[in-house]
Design an enzyme around this catalytic site. Structure first.
Site, PDB file in Angstrom:
ATOM      1  N   LYS A   1       3.109  -9.404   3.415  1.00 53.75           N
ATOM      2  CA  LYS A   1       1.776  -9.072   3.440  1.00 53.75           C
ATOM      3  C   LYS A   1       0.922  -9.762   2.271  1.00 53.75           C
ATOM      4  CE  LYS A   1      -0.580  -4.399   3.984  1.00 53.75           C
ATOM      5  NZ  LYS A   1      -0.349  -2.957   4.010  1.00 53.75           N
TER       6      LYS A   1
ATOM      7  N   THR B   1       0.991  -1.193   0.023  1.00 54.95           N
ATOM      8  CA  THR B   1      -0.100   0.032   0.091  1.00 54.95           C
ATOM      9  C   THR B   1       1.029   1.172   0.023  1.00 54.95           C
ATOM     10  OG1 THR B   1      -1.549  -1.208   1.244  1.00 54.95           O
ATOM     11  CG2 THR B   1      -1.977   0.907   1.248  1.00 54.95           C
TER      12      THR B   1
ATOM     13  N   GLU C   1       3.004  -6.355  17.156  1.00 50.45           N
ATOM     14  CA  GLU C   1       2.574  -5.165  16.023  1.00 50.45           C
ATOM     15  C   GLU C   1       1.409  -4.390  16.736  1.00 50.45           C
ATOM     16  OE1 GLU C   1       2.961  -6.808  12.376  1.00 50.45           O
ATOM     17  OE2 GLU C   1       0.933  -8.130  12.682  1.00 50.45           O
TER      18      GLU C   1
END
Length: 286
Positions: free
Chosen positions: A139, A27, A172
């Site tokens: 990801k 992204t 995270e």
């Protein structure tokens, strides 16, 4: 009743993406036509292709098409998705074609600019992340853990939240990586078994160099830190002012701040030394 898609030809090109989650993505902050930190995004996609045994597209062509796809008149989010090409039977990747590259955009969440300046209060999710060493750091299109964690986050009305693993180590945040400072020492969690290696995490690691230590940590250690911040390609660097009911860096001077997009908070102005240094360095990079 929702329409049922039966057009096999239309589905074949991305079938492994929706059937198996066989793909990965990044992204990008496309700020008025500029693809921020492109080198880090290309490196992420390249590394994922290698680990997933997926042929790489021509990155110069991908960048050229992405540049043409975004608007020079808008602050946008660009998602670049790679899906393994059609072919193979079942799980097998034998006979699969070249990967499909998919581009889509959305408006940039403008509240992130305010978060960078004023910080945010975050929670701690009850849901836990499981180890996945084969996919650690990537990801991929398999985001169901994050979907469930985001549902928990939304239910608590938190802008973000920390996520732990089954050993109660901080991993995270739901959509970001986490760093913290203890005195002059700077740390980030070990993601060798799970989690996402974000492009901003990579940039921070390059910038900090030997000042950064990768380690396992308990929540209590983070609660006692002098400074905590979150990073991702869209957030940039966002200071954390409070974790649950615990103010971060509580020994410093605080300023009462009222914002429109996050809860009223006490901003510890003396506990942001590293955050502000990183923010200033980040704004000077491409």
């Amino acid at each position: 009743m929702q329409p049922i898609i039966t057009d096999t030809r239309s589905l074949n090109a991305v079938s492994r993406g929706w059937q198996l989650g066989d793909g990965h993505f990044t992204t990008v902050h496309a700020k008025y036509g500029h693809l921020r930190h492109w080198a880090y995004h290309e490196a992420r996609l390249s590394a994922a292709c290698i680990r997933l045994q997926m042929p790489m597209p021509d990155w110069a062509t991908v960048k050229e098409q992405a540049q043409a796809f975004v608007s020079s008149a808008a602050d946008q989010v660009l998602r670049i998705t790679l899906v393994r090409g059609a072919g193979g039977r079942g799980y097998s990747m034998q006979g699969c074609a070249e990967p499909q590259v998919l581009l889509n955009t959305a408006p940039f969440p403008t509240q992130y600019y305010q978060w960078r300046e004023l910080g945010i209060e975050i929670g701690v999710c009850q849901g836990r992340l499981g180890n996945s060493p084969l996919l650690a750091g990537l990801k991929t299109l398999n985001r169901l853990e994050q979907v469930l964690l985001k549902a928990e986050l939304d239910g608590q009305d938190w802008p973000e939240a920390l996520v732990l693993n089954s050993q109660d180590h901080v991993v995270e945040a739901v959509t970001a990586n986490v760093f913290w400072r203890e005195g002059e020492a700077i740390y980030t969690p070990d993601l060798s078994q799970l989690g996402v290696w974000g492009t901003m995490r990579a940039w921070c690691a390059d910038y900090l160099g030997e000042r950064l230590t990768i380690t396992h940590t308990s929540l209590s250690r983070l609660l006692a830190a002098d400074e905590v911040w979150l990073t991702n390609a869209l957030l940039g660097v966002v200071p954390v002012t409070r974790i649950l009911e615990r103010q971060v860096g509580a020994k410093g001077k605080t300023t009462h701040v009222k914002t429109t997009n996050v809860k009223t908070t006490n901003l510890n102005v003396t506990a942001l030394t590293m955050t502000r240094e990183l923010q200033q360095a980040y704004e000077k990079t491409n």
